[in-house]
Write a protein that holds these residues in place. Structure first.
Motif, PDB file in Angstrom:
ATOM      1  N   TRP A 243       0.864  -1.195   0.000  1.00 56.58           N
ATOM      2  CA  TRP A 243       0.000   0.000   0.000  1.00 56.58           C
ATOM      3  C   TRP A 243       0.894   1.237   0.000  1.00 56.58           C
ATOM      4  N   THR A 244       0.578   2.231  -0.817  1.00 62.31           N
ATOM      5  CA  THR A 244       1.385   3.457  -0.828  1.00 62.31           C
ATOM      6  C   THR A 244       0.520   4.655  -1.197  1.00 62.31           C
ATOM      7  N   GLU A 330      -1.690  -0.497  11.752  1.00 68.12           N
ATOM      8  CA  GLU A 330      -2.589   0.661  11.830  1.00 68.12           C
ATOM      9  C   GLU A 330      -3.289   0.926  10.501  1.00 68.12           C
ATOM     10  N   SER A 331      -2.599   0.651   9.394  1.00 66.24           N
ATOM     11  CA  SER A 331      -3.188   0.883   8.072  1.00 66.24           C
ATOM     12  C   SER A 331      -2.425   0.047   7.057  1.00 66.24           C
ATOM     13  N   GLY A 332      -2.898   0.095   5.809  1.00 71.12           N
ATOM     14  CA  GLY A 332      -2.209  -0.634   4.750  1.00 71.12           C
ATOM     15  C   GLY A 332      -2.483  -2.120   4.787  1.00 71.12           C
ATOM     16  N   SER A 333      -1.460  -2.899   4.381  1.00 70.18           N
ATOM     17  CA  SER A 333      -1.642  -4.353   4.233  1.00 70.18           C
ATOM     18  C   SER A 333      -0.710  -5.166   5.125  1.00 70.18           C
ATOM     19  N   GLY A 334       0.174  -4.465   5.863  1.00 74.82           N
ATOM     20  CA  GLY A 334       1.173  -5.186   6.653  1.00 74.82           C
ATOM     21  C   GLY A 334       2.384  -5.556   5.838  1.00 74.82           C
ATOM     22  N   CYS A 335       2.366  -5.239   4.529  1.00 75.86           N
ATOM     23  CA  CYS A 335       3.508  -5.450   3.637  1.00 75.86           C
ATOM     24  C   CYS A 335       3.908  -4.068   3.126  1.00 75.86           C
ATOM     25  N   VAL A 336       5.041  -3.561   3.590  1.00 76.02           N
ATOM     26  CA  VAL A 336       5.390  -2.163   3.336  1.00 76.02           C
ATOM     27  C   VAL A 336       6.316  -2.029   2.139  1.00 76.02           C
TER      28      VAL A 336
END
Length: 931
Positions: A243-244, A330-336
């Motif tokens: 996620w970005t 907190e947000s996104g997918s847990g894959c940064v």
């Protein structure tokens, strides 16, 4: 007194003074400023206070780039109130104003002025143009500060471009480098593509921007740990979902970071599998509007995926799956999405994996380079849309949401910034962070929340990027070996550069070749060569202003290190307060200040930020034109400046009314001191009436309260104490009660009132002098003087409480007498409403008392008691009667006074006509007239 002329008007001692009721400050203040300038007020004050303990308030340098605004006025007036008060409190308190004269705004202005020639202009020529622009506003701003009544050494301000300042700044840099706190390295920094330079945290402001929040899937290419096979997941159909909100950073992607402590799930959509944090599956699916999906198998620990490989979404390269604790749920997918060239956390986690490269596919203007492939040449903001469109078409985008979010902007040009890894000079905060914590604990913070705020900022701060890729500033004093490229900083090179700058200024860096500056005999510590080049960067301007503790406090003979106080706006916790603290602790091991006082922002009357475009701004020049600078000073003093301060024309109009009441109190007293010579006419304390002693006791209480206010820089407390004293204690009570004694008598009683008023005005004028610097001097000029009094009130000592203090019994007695008076006033008002009386002097009052109240009232002579009530007669009767009152044991009755009205004093008396020559006067007035 009377509107109708009386033959006895000339026998009355009516107030007489040339001190005007209308202040006329806009015209008077410039005349006073000229007098102060002609008589060298500031330097004479310093000479007057020579030998006294020093109080050093060190001025934070404002940027010398334009006219002052209400925030600047608030800042400078707070400082001036402190300086004036300290000089009246037994200190010598010098004030050396400063100006920040380097930096990008001036450089851009200079470049703009040369137009098309800027490509051909040398750095040295550009710097000379910059200096001209930098200094042109100093005199303008100094005059505007002085117009506010600010006193200081404006003839010799400190400037960050002065050679002696730059020399000390180099020494600070050298000391920090010697201790290993300064280093050069590749790290992501805030970068402004428009200004084309690195920025410090203090140069960042946040604003709301639109962006696309996108979920992008990266295809797995290698599974060295066999995780997918173990769980029966086909690798050719498996993706990591990132996620970005910064699509333009995707060309720099070299890794995907998971948290080894989290669980991850395989989410099947159609016949493809997507890896994401188990706890975030639902939120990702909701954001992507995907309803048909299935979680396959058991969750897998993030640690199992470490060092898997995946294909970049469009570039011909593979990335690494790595682990990092900064990944949250907190947000996104847990894959940064991890691009070490464009993020601090990304960079730091990549340092743990040597196989992960740091890619920076963006140049200093914010344009993608050939490393970005087909998007080369596009500005990052434009690339956001084209990259997103292409990825969406290719099926790499799982979902997108258009959002508004807080994004960092450059504080100078106000455009969005980027994170960009570049070679920069840094100050390693981590190496002396614990020492900074200890220094913070030694400082008095006002308000006290400043302690935790500063500590938190230092705790959360990354290394300080101190280099800038510009020209107008102090050069980084580093040399580079031509043979191996290693940078070279030694005690000898620092001394050589410092001495050169002290002699010729920092322009010399651009005037001479490296070999002409570096001391003979210096050799590269790495390869032994001795041919050199110079660094091309300049220092962050916060390093400039952060060096004032050495370049000003230790250079100026009238100042000293450490300062007693730094005082600026709350934004300086990340600016000057912090940069000064860091450089001081790093170079000297201690804080540069003993105390820090901060103020809030100036906002409009509704509490909104002032903006020219909104039309809600107010300029100091407007208020000065309409009301005078003293009203701005009163606004500062009346405000709780530790929070945001409201300003607007309605507020200044209200304050002008408050000012008028203070001014008219002084005018009334001055009028009644006409002909009074304090050297010969003052009476002894035992000749004062009790009400005079009460007035002096009230003055003593005022001294206690204002002294306490000044001591903790709570000028709001000083203002309210002064205002209440003038309105409640003086105008509404004491001055009203003593009118008859002042106007109608000539004896000891009048002298007692004048003596009291003189003492009150002298003390009151000194108390208001730090705040109302013009009005207090005007009052002082009209005041009769005793031997030893100075020409200027700011040269006087602040009055000390205790001289007129009353004991508790006396205070309690007079509190009860005033309570009785208040009850009498209520009954008189009723009698006036019933047409029994008109003016209060037409009344005779009977007070029905129990023994306690009778004893209280009978202790005051009846004529003084009548004056206290402002009636013609008072009779005390033991027992019950009259209207009940709030005072226990007191009843009040009012009737029209008997006798006739005296033409001169307007009191009713049975002695009217007792003197044949004055048939319309009472016996007292007749004797006064005949005397």
């Amino acid at each position: 007194m009377a509107k109708n002329k009386s033959q006895y008007d000339s026998t009355l001692n009516l107030p007489k003074t040339l001190f005007e009721m209308r202040a006329g400050l806009p015209k008077k203040e410039p005349v006073m400023l000229k007098d102060w300038d002609d008589n060298d007020l500031y330097n004479q004050l310093m000479k007057h206070n020579e030998g006294k303990p020093q109080f050093i308030l060190h001025d934070g340098p404002p940027y010398a780039n334009g006219n002052i605004h209400m925030g600047t006025a608030l800042n400078k007036i707070i400082k001036d109130i402190i300086i004036r008060d300290k000089n009246m409190e037994g200190f010598q308190a010098p004030y050396v104003p400063g100006f920040d004269t380097h930096g990008l705004p001036i450089e851009l202005k200079a470049l703009s002025s040369v137009g098309d020639k800027k490509k051909d202009i040398s750095k040295l020529e550009l710097r000379q143009i910059c200096e001209k622009f930098a200094t042109e506003h100093i005199d303008i701003m100094s005059d505007q500060f002085k117009r506010l009544g600010v006193i200081g050494d404006f003839e010799h301000p400190y400037l960050t471009l002065k050679p002696e300042f730059e020399a000390r700044q180099i020494e600070i840099f050298g000391e920090m480098a010697k201790k290993g706190y300064i280093y050069k390295g590749l790290k992501p920094v805030y970068w402004c593509p428009d200004c084309r330079t690195a920025l410090a945290e203090a140069e960042i402001e946040y604003g709301e921007d639109d962006c696309d929040s996108i979920f992008v899937r990266f295809h797995v290419s290698q599974d060295p740990n066999g995780v997918l096979a173990k769980h029966g997941i086909p690798m050719d159909k498996t993706y990591f979902v990132i996620w970005t909100t910064t699509t333009w950073t995707l060309p720099a992607n070299e890794a995907i970071c998971l948290n080894g402590q989290f669980e991850y799930s395989f989410v099947k959509i159609g016949d493809e599998f997507h890896i994401m944090a188990t706890e975030l599956v639902k939120s990702v699916m909701d954001a992507c509007h995907i309803e048909n999906y299935e979680i396959v198998g058991e969750p897998v620990s993030g640690a199992e995926f470490e060092l898997m490989r995946y294909n970049h979404v469009y570039l011909p390269k593979e990335g690494w799956v790595i682990l990092g604790d900064h990944v949250t749920l907190e947000s996104g997918s847990g894959c940064v999405h991890t691009a070490g060239g464009h993020g601090v956390d990304d960079f730091n986690v990549c340092q743990k994996y040597p196989q992960v490269p740091i890619t920076v596919p963006v140049d200093d203007g914010g344009y993608l380079t050939e490393l970005a492939g087909k998007y080369a040449g596009q500005r990052v903001w434009a690339a956001n849309k084209t990259i997103l469109a292409d990825l969406t078409e290719s099926g790499a985008v799982m979902g997108q949401v258009h959002i508004k979010h807080q994004y960092p902007h450059c504080w100078r040009c106000h455009h969005p910034i980027i994170f960009r890894a570049t070679e920069q000079w840094f100050c390693s905060i981590a190496k002396f962070r614990e020492d900074v914590y200890k220094a913070i604990d030694t400082v008095t913070w006002m308000p006290d929340w400043g302690h935790d705020r500063m500590k938190g900022m230092v705790r959360d701060r990354n290394d300080w990027c101190i280099s800038r890729q510009r020209t107008w500033g102090v050069p980084i004093p580093a040399f580079y070996c031509k043979k191996c490229g290693t940078y070279h900083i030694t005690d000898a090179t620092i001394k050589a550069v410092s001495n050169l700058f002290r002699k010729e200024g920092s322009d010399a860096w651009y005037k001479y070749e490296a070999e002409q500056i570096i001391p003979a005999g210096e050799v590269c510590e790495k390869c032994g060569a001795s041919e050199w080049t110079k660094d091309t960067d300049i220092m962050d301007v916060w390093f400039d202003s952060g060096s004032t503790h050495a370049a000003v406090l230790e250079e100026r003979p009238e100042l000293r290190f450490p300062a007693d106080m730094y005082m600026e706006g709350g934004d300086q916790f990340r600016g000057w307060f912090q940069s000064s603290l860091l450089t001081s602790v790093a170079s000297k091991g201690c804080a540069p200040y003993k105390s820090v006082l901060c103020h809030g922002w100036v906002v409009d009357e509704q509490g909104k930020q002032m903006h020219k475009s909104a039309g809600n701004g107010v300029e100091p020049s407007e208020i000065i034109k309409d009301y005078g600078a003293d009203i701005i000073r009163l606004w500062v003093a009346s405000s709780d400046y530790t929070v945001d301060v409201r300003a607007g024309k309605n507020i200044f109009k209200q304050l002008s009314e408050a000012y008028r009441k203070i001014r008219n109190t002084a005018r009334f007293i001055l009028g009644n001191l006409d002909g009074f010579d304090p050297n010969t006419d003052c009476v002894a304390d035992d000749q004062l009436q009790e009400i005079d002693r009460w007035a002096l006791a009230a003055l003593d209480d005022l001294m206690v309260n204002t002294s306490a206010g000044y001591a903790v820089y709570d000028f709001n407390k000083v203002y309210h104490a002064v205002y209440n004293f003038c309105v409640v204690a003086m105008s509404n009570f004491y001055l009203d009660v003593t009118k008859d004694r002042l106007y109608c008598t000539n004896g000891a009683g009048r002298k007692a009132a004048q003596t009291t008023m003189y003492k009150i005005l002298v003390a009151l004028d000194k108390i208001i002098a730090p705040i109302l610097c013009f009005t207090s001097q005007e009052i002082w000029d009209f005041m009769p003087k005793t031997e030893g009094m100075n020409q200027y009130v700011v040269f006087e000592e602040m009055p000390k409480a205790g001289q007129y203090a009353a004991d508790e019994a006396f205070k309690a007695k007079w509190a009860q007498l005033i309570a009785v008076r208040d009850e009498v006033k209520k009954v008189l008002e009723q009698a006036r409403a019933e047409k029994v009386i008109g003016a209060s002097l037409e009344a005779a009052v009977t007070l029905y008392c129990n023994d306690t109240v009778y004893s209280l009232l009978n202790s005051i002579p009846m004529d003084e008691l009548a004056d206290l009530m402002i009636v013609s007669h008072v009779e005390l009767v033991k027992g019950e009667g009259g209207a009940a009152s709030a005072v226990e044991g007191l009843g009040v009755a009012a009737a029209h006074a008997t006798g006739e009205k005296c033409e001169r004093c307007w009191k009713y008396s049975s002695s009217i006509g007792s003197h044949a020559a004055h048939p319309t006067l009472c016996a007292r007035c007749a004797s006064v007239v005949e005397a």
